[in-house]
Design an enzyme around this catalytic site. Structure first.
Site, PDB file in Angstrom:
ATOM      1  N   HIS A  17       3.789  -6.241   3.828  1.00  0.00           N
ATOM      2  CA  HIS A  17       4.618  -5.231   3.249  1.00  0.00           C
ATOM      3  C   HIS A  17       6.048  -5.258   3.963  1.00  0.00           C
ATOM      4  O   HIS A  17       7.160  -5.447   3.270  1.00  0.00           O
ATOM      5  CB  HIS A  17       4.121  -3.699   3.385  1.00  0.00           C
ATOM      6  CG  HIS A  17       3.056  -3.513   2.431  1.00  0.00           C
ATOM      7  ND1 HIS A  17       1.747  -2.883   2.944  1.00  0.00           N
ATOM      8  CD2 HIS A  17       2.287  -3.846   1.122  1.00  0.00           C
ATOM      9  CE1 HIS A  17       1.067  -2.797   1.929  1.00  0.00           C
ATOM     10  NE2 HIS A  17       1.247  -3.494   0.945  1.00  0.00           N
ATOM     11  N   LYS A  41      -7.160  10.897  -6.684  1.00  0.00           N
ATOM     12  CA  LYS A  41      -7.928   9.815  -5.869  1.00  0.00           C
ATOM     13  C   LYS A  41      -7.609   9.991  -4.478  1.00  0.00           C
ATOM     14  O   LYS A  41      -6.274   9.862  -4.190  1.00  0.00           O
ATOM     15  CB  LYS A  41      -7.404   8.650  -6.509  1.00  0.00           C
ATOM     16  CG  LYS A  41      -8.421   7.516  -6.720  1.00  0.00           C
ATOM     17  CD  LYS A  41      -8.102   6.344  -7.524  1.00  0.00           C
ATOM     18  CE  LYS A  41      -7.525   5.292  -6.664  1.00  0.00           C
ATOM     19  NZ  LYS A  41      -6.740   4.444  -7.132  1.00  0.00           N
ATOM     20  N   ARG A  90       0.956 -12.465  -3.489  1.00  0.00           N
ATOM     21  CA  ARG A  90       0.214 -13.267  -2.425  1.00  0.00           C
ATOM     22  C   ARG A  90      -0.734 -14.426  -3.372  1.00  0.00           C
ATOM     23  O   ARG A  90      -0.402 -15.613  -2.715  1.00  0.00           O
ATOM     24  CB  ARG A  90      -0.913 -12.504  -1.771  1.00  0.00           C
ATOM     25  CG  ARG A  90      -0.513 -11.458  -0.716  1.00  0.00           C
ATOM     26  CD  ARG A  90      -1.389 -10.525  -0.277  1.00  0.00           C
ATOM     27  NE  ARG A  90      -1.443  -9.599  -1.490  1.00  0.00           N
ATOM     28  CZ  ARG A  90      -1.990  -8.380  -1.361  1.00  0.00           C
ATOM     29  NH1 ARG A  90      -2.810  -8.088  -0.344  1.00  0.00           N
ATOM     30  NH2 ARG A  90      -2.154  -7.633  -2.566  1.00  0.00           N
ATOM     31  N   SER A 128      -4.090  -4.369   2.955  1.00  0.00           N
ATOM     32  CA  SER A 128      -4.474  -2.974   3.534  1.00  0.00           C
ATOM     33  C   SER A 128      -5.799  -2.792   3.670  1.00  0.00           C
ATOM     34  O   SER A 128      -6.539  -2.118   4.347  1.00  0.00           O
ATOM     35  CB  SER A 128      -3.642  -1.801   2.490  1.00  0.00           C
ATOM     36  OG  SER A 128      -2.095  -1.939   2.484  1.00  0.00           O
TER      37      SER A 128
HETATM   38  P1  ADP Z   1      -0.550  -1.521  -4.993  1.00  0.00           P
HETATM   39  O1  ADP Z   1      -1.986  -0.536  -4.939  1.00  0.00           O
HETATM   40  O2  ADP Z   1       0.281  -0.718  -5.805  1.00  0.00           O
HETATM   41  O3  ADP Z   1      -0.923  -2.768  -5.034  1.00  0.00           O
HETATM   42  P2  ADP Z   1      -0.367  -2.182  -2.077  1.00  0.00           P
HETATM   43  O4  ADP Z   1      -0.092  -1.304  -0.965  1.00  0.00           O
HETATM   44  O5  ADP Z   1      -1.610  -2.779  -1.914  1.00  0.00           O
HETATM   45  O6  ADP Z   1      -0.212  -1.500  -3.556  1.00  0.00           O
HETATM   46  O7  ADP Z   1       0.713  -3.331  -2.101  1.00  0.00           O
HETATM   47  C1  ADP Z   1       2.278  -3.181  -2.500  1.00  0.00           C
HETATM   48  C2  ADP Z   1       2.746  -4.209  -2.954  1.00  0.00           C
HETATM   49  O8  ADP Z   1       2.818  -5.077  -1.744  1.00  0.00           O
HETATM   50  C3  ADP Z   1       1.969  -5.128  -4.078  1.00  0.00           C
HETATM   51  O9  ADP Z   1       3.163  -5.687  -4.843  1.00  0.00           O
HETATM   52  C4  ADP Z   1       1.515  -6.258  -3.247  1.00  0.00           C
HETATM   53  O10 ADP Z   1       1.024  -7.390  -4.125  1.00  0.00           O
HETATM   54  C5  ADP Z   1       2.446  -6.511  -2.262  1.00  0.00           C
HETATM   55  N1  ADP Z   1       1.510  -6.997  -0.963  1.00  0.00           N
HETATM   56  C6  ADP Z   1       0.372  -6.467  -0.264  1.00  0.00           C
HETATM   57  N2  ADP Z   1       0.275  -7.119   0.778  1.00  0.00           N
HETATM   58  C7  ADP Z   1       1.144  -8.057   0.575  1.00  0.00           C
HETATM   59  C8  ADP Z   1       1.177  -9.253   1.546  1.00  0.00           C
HETATM   60  N3  ADP Z   1       0.587  -9.615   2.532  1.00  0.00           N
HETATM   61  N4  ADP Z   1       2.394 -10.156   1.587  1.00  0.00           N
HETATM   62  C9  ADP Z   1       2.940  -9.974   0.238  1.00  0.00           C
HETATM   63  N5  ADP Z   1       3.325  -9.039  -0.446  1.00  0.00           N
HETATM   64  C10 ADP Z   1       2.074  -7.934  -0.291  1.00  0.00           C
END
Ligand code: ADP
Length: 162
Positions: A17, A41, A90, A128
């Site tokens: 992130h 949730k 990703r 995450s």
């Molecule tokens: P959501 O539940 O909205 O997908 P996340 O916190 O999982 O929320 O992810 C937020 C954003 O960051 C999303 O666009 C996700 O694809 C991106 N993201 C998550 N991990 C990575 C990573 N390792 N590299 C690049 N983008 C990422």
């Protein structure tokens, strides 16, 4: 001024992130990192803790705002006067999901543009979900988290608050 919203669950915020945030700051004057939550949730960390983790990860930066929100991302963008949404990609699976969401948002607000930022290859396997699995199973997640984040302190705090 070009303002973007970077929405996500950020449960918790990872190095992946942070990489997307840093890239987006090359494109936009201001980026609003927005922790989305659904009151029905339960997440792993409560929304306020997720906000605090992000603050610890990035410190003070006048070009970055951190907030939490519930409801539609398009409504948040309207409130914040943002014309862009940033999302990280990703894998092709991310792309398939994200393109559907971006089309839906575009239908609701045609002037709102979603910008996809590819994951840096060294971060592309970070999620995450992996961080949460490590925490739950007593592993060391620090290699996936931004420097300066005291994740054990936040875990303790969440346990106490339960
Ligand atoms: P959501 O539940 O909205 O997908 P996340 O916190 O999982 O929320 O992810 C937020 C954003 O960051 C999303 O666009 C996700 O694809 C991106 N993201 C998550 N991990 C990575 C990573 N390792 N590299 C690049 N983008 C990422």
């Amino acid at each position: 001024m070009r303002t973007a919203v970077f929405p996500g669950s950020f449960d918790p915020f990872t190095l992946g992130h942070l990489d997307v945030l840093n890239s987006s700051l090359k494109l936009f004057d201001k980026v609003i990192v927005a922790v989305g939550y659904n009151s029905g949730k339960k997440g792993f960390f409560p929304p306020q803790t997720r906000v605090e983790i992000i603050r610890q990860a990035i410190g003070e930066n006048p070009r970055v705002e951190i907030c939490s929100y519930t409801g539609l991302t398009v409504d948040l963008c309207k409130d914040k006067k943002a014309d862009f949404i940033v999302r990280g990609l990703r894998t092709t699976t991310d792309f398939d999901l994200e393109s559907v969401i971006s089309q839906a948002n575009r239908t609701m607000k045609p002037e709102l543009l979603t910008v996809f930022i590819p994951a840096g290859h060294e971060y592309s396997f970070i999620s995450s979900t992996v961080v949460r699995d490590l925490i739950v199973n007593g592993g060391d997640a620090s290699g996936f988290l931004p420097k300066g984040v005291d994740i054990s302190g936040f875990i303790e705090q969440s346990r106490r608050d339960k």
